[in-house]
Design an enzyme around this catalytic site. Structure first.
Site, PDB file in Angstrom:
ATOM      1  N   ARG A   1       0.823  -1.212   0.000  1.00 24.18           N
ATOM      2  CA  ARG A   1       0.000   0.000   0.000  1.00 24.18           C
ATOM      3  C   ARG A   1       0.858   1.265   0.000  1.00 24.18           C
ATOM      4  O   ARG A   1       1.934   1.317   0.569  1.00 24.18           O
ATOM      5  CB  ARG A   1      -0.900  -0.007   1.244  1.00 24.18           C
ATOM      6  CG  ARG A   1      -1.978   1.072   1.225  1.00 24.18           C
ATOM      7  CD  ARG A   1      -2.822   1.001   2.478  1.00 24.18           C
ATOM      8  NE  ARG A   1      -2.128   1.507   3.653  1.00 24.18           N
ATOM      9  CZ  ARG A   1      -2.559   1.347   4.904  1.00 24.18           C
ATOM     10  NH1 ARG A   1      -3.663   0.659   5.138  1.00 24.18           N
ATOM     11  NH2 ARG A   1      -1.883   1.849   5.919  1.00 24.18           N
ATOM     12  N   ASP A   2       0.299   2.306  -0.638  1.00 27.61           N
ATOM     13  CA  ASP A   2       0.934   3.620  -0.673  1.00 27.61           C
ATOM     14  C   ASP A   2       2.341   3.518  -1.260  1.00 27.61           C
ATOM     15  O   ASP A   2       3.315   3.949  -0.671  1.00 27.61           O
ATOM     16  CB  ASP A   2       0.979   4.220   0.734  1.00 27.61           C
ATOM     17  CG  ASP A   2       0.903   5.745   0.711  1.00 27.61           C
ATOM     18  OD1 ASP A   2       0.762   6.310  -0.377  1.00 27.61           O
ATOM     19  OD2 ASP A   2       1.000   6.358   1.792  1.00 27.61           O
ATOM     20  N   CYS A   3       2.412   2.968  -2.476  1.00 26.29           N
ATOM     21  CA  CYS A   3       3.717   2.576  -3.039  1.00 26.29           C
ATOM     22  C   CYS A   3       4.627   3.746  -3.328  1.00 26.29           C
ATOM     23  O   CYS A   3       5.840   3.558  -3.484  1.00 26.29           O
ATOM     24  CB  CYS A   3       3.516   1.744  -4.306  1.00 26.29           C
ATOM     25  SG  CYS A   3       2.790   2.628  -5.707  1.00 26.29           S
TER      26      CYS A   3
END
Length: 579
Positions: free
Chosen positions: A246-248
């Site tokens: 997530r939230d790369c």
């Protein structure tokens, strides 16, 4: 959290006179890579030119049978014209002949669907537009003869019927008692604490409740649903937010799952949520799911070759974690008759440029049809989630000029096609319909922190001494840079939640609960997998994504999701409309 992609210099240099649009058919003969029974197509080619260079944007519209893999070809009229850097396709050039082949995520085009690609190019002497194109070796002439008859096998089963057109209309929203208690504890907080806000399911433990967490309350998913029934609420909002990797492109909201943990995401996160939301006990509630913010647009703007590209974004794009995770969530949750899925669609300061606008719509379509899902599982989209972009800019329009110069060339707008969220949301809705989403989709705009009131709010246009003076003097969004997203100083509460505020907009919503931090100002150890992002550090001088500007972040902030009293007080002071 909401990561913005700054354009490279050649794309910002679109200054000048060559912005024409050509709709053409095709002439170039190229090898046919995929056979189709009835290939028919239309191509729109537009450019923005400057001395010696140009940006081209191309839209391919499939008018024939569905396509699974495509090759577009054309011949440049001038032998000096060259493709230098492309996006959303694999480009090659031999002499004056150019070939563009689909990438892994945009190779499928249903009948009536379209996809957008583009490139930066160079020229000398003149830059005439190609007059003809081919798609898979077939000339694109815009004709639409009958397509091949569909197969006789039964179509996939649609989600259960009975959904209302707008789940926000005519019903009362759920007020999260945990958020309300924090707001009520603040001086004057009772003025806003009865507004509905979303519940963030940002890790597996949040499904059952996390009483020992600093940033999640004790109530779990079922607790909130039970409380919604007790309140007599008509709708309740959840943020589905736990993709692998997530939230790369940032760090403040990194999640608990690694990029290769898609099976765990499905089995331990989505499946339990679907089981609880599908309980007949809750059939009277309109359950609204905000699907995986800050995910799919990152695959367009923050991978290798893009300003600010990251290895993690490359990984989750290559292994399909985001596309297949979102598709699985849509399929499982969309099978519940009283569930309404809205996919996150970034914001104007992230994908408002032509080079990002079409490719992001295509990426959203790809995810909506992955892992057994169909577009019928998507009720709409949300923009500006947990961000600060102004709803309207009353004194700056993208069409304004100052002394003969377009305001788009100002440092703030930076050649974007939009200056506020309302105009962007309405335009992006039309784009999403054009790529295959249902014509009835609605948009949500998160207005929880984009009011920008208070003494710093401009009362009229800026001076006309230059485009920068005009824009900076008149814009109500007072951020240092539109790429700044963390705990922004000077922000205020925006429009209060309400249904049907504008055409195409289902509701203004408070998905990000005001007072919950975007991320910590410095590293704070925690057991939630949340990192420290320098964009939340008020002393940081910025990076390529925000033009190397200061972050504008408030000091002394806790980790993302934790209560931030100083920010809540500032949001109330700067509320617009005023409290």
């Amino acid at each position: 959290m909401n990561v913005w992609r700054r354009l490279s210099a050649p794309r910002r240099a679109l200054a000048l006179a060559g912005a024409g649009v050509l709709v053409a058919g095709g002439l170039v003969t190229l090898p046919v890579t995929v056979a189709h029974a009835a290939t028919r197509c239309d191509v729109t080619y537009s450019t923005n030119d400057w001395p010696g260079g140009f940006t081209a944007n191309i839209t391919i519209h499939n008018l024939g049978d569905p396509i699974n893999g495509w090759t577009l070809g054309w011949t440049f009229p001038n032998s000096s014209q060259r493709v230098q850097q492309g996006w959303s396709a694999e480009f090659s050039q031999s002499g004056s002949q150019v070939t563009a082949r689909n990438l892994s995520y945009n190779g499928s085009l249903a009948t009536g669907a379209s996809t957008s690609i583009g490139f930066n190019g160079a020229w000398s002497g003149s830059n005439p537009k190609p007059t003809s194109f081919t798609l898979n070796g077939v000339t694109c002439d815009g004709s639409t003869p009958p397509t091949t008859p569909p197969p006789t096998t039964p179509p996939p089963t649609d989600p259960p019927d009975g959904r209302v057109d707008n789940p926000y209309q005519g019903v009362r929203g759920y007020v999260n008692p945990e958020w309300k208690a924090k707001a009520d504890a603040e001086p004057g907080g009772s003025r806003v604490s009865n507004n509905p806000t979303a519940v963030w399911l940002d890790r597996i433990a949040a499904i059952e409740g996390t009483p020992d967490s600093s940033s999640n309350g004790a109530m779990g998913l079922r607790d909130h649903l039970d409380e919604a029934l007790r309140q007599g609420a008509g709708y309740i909002q959840f943020v589905i937010y736990n993709l692998p990797g997530r939230d790369c492109a940032a760090l403040a909201s990194n999640g608990e799952l690694g990029p290769d943990e898609l099976p765990r995401y499905k089995a331990e996160y989505i499946d339990p949520i679907a089981a609880i939301q599908g309980d007949p006990k809750y059939a009277s509630l309109q359950i609204i799911n905000i699907i995986e913010i800050d995910s799919l647009p990152n695959l367009v703007t923050n991978t290798s070759g893009q300003p600010g590209g990251t290895a993690m974004c490359d990984t989750v794009k290559a292994n399909g974690a985001y596309v297949n995770g979102v598709g699985y969530a849509l399929a499982k949750l969309g099978a519940i008759g009283n569930v309404y899925n809205y996919i996150d669609a970034a914001h104007h300061g992230w994908i408002g440029w032509d080079s990002n606008f079409g490719p992001t719509a295509d990426m959203l379509k790809t995810a909506a049809t992955a892992s057994g899902s169909t577009v019928r599982n998507v009720h709409g989209f949300i923009v500006n989630t947990a961000n600060y972009s102004a709803l309207r800019e009353p004194y700056v329009k993208v069409t304004d000029t100052v002394n003969g110069q377009t305001v788009r060339q100002s440092k703030w707008i930076d050649w974007n096609q939009y200056v506020d969220e309302l105009s962007f949301a309405q335009a992006f809705r039309q784009k999403l319909v054009s790529v295959g989403f249902d014509a009835g989709i609605g948009m949500l705009i998160d207005t929880s922190r984009n009011g920008w009131g208070g003494s710093a709010r401009p009362a009229g246009p800026g001076p006309t001494t230059s485009v920068d003076a005009y824009v900076n003097g008149g814009r109500i969004d007072r951020r240092i840079h539109a790429g700044n997203w963390c705990n922004q100083a000077g922000a205020g509460l925006g429009e209060r939640p309400r249904a049907n505020p504008e055409p195409g907009i289902d509701a203004y919503v408070w998905v990000k609960p005001p007072g919950e931090s975007d991320g910590s100002s410095e590293y704070i150890p925690n057991d939630e997998g949340k990192g420290f992002d320098r964009m939340c550090d008020p002393t940081y001088g910025g990076n390529a994504r925000n033009g190397n500007n200061p972050t504008g972040a408030l000091p002394n902030a806790p980790i993302s999701g934790a209560w931030f009293s100083a920010q809540f007080q500032e949001l109330m002071r700067n509320a617009y409309p005023p409290l």
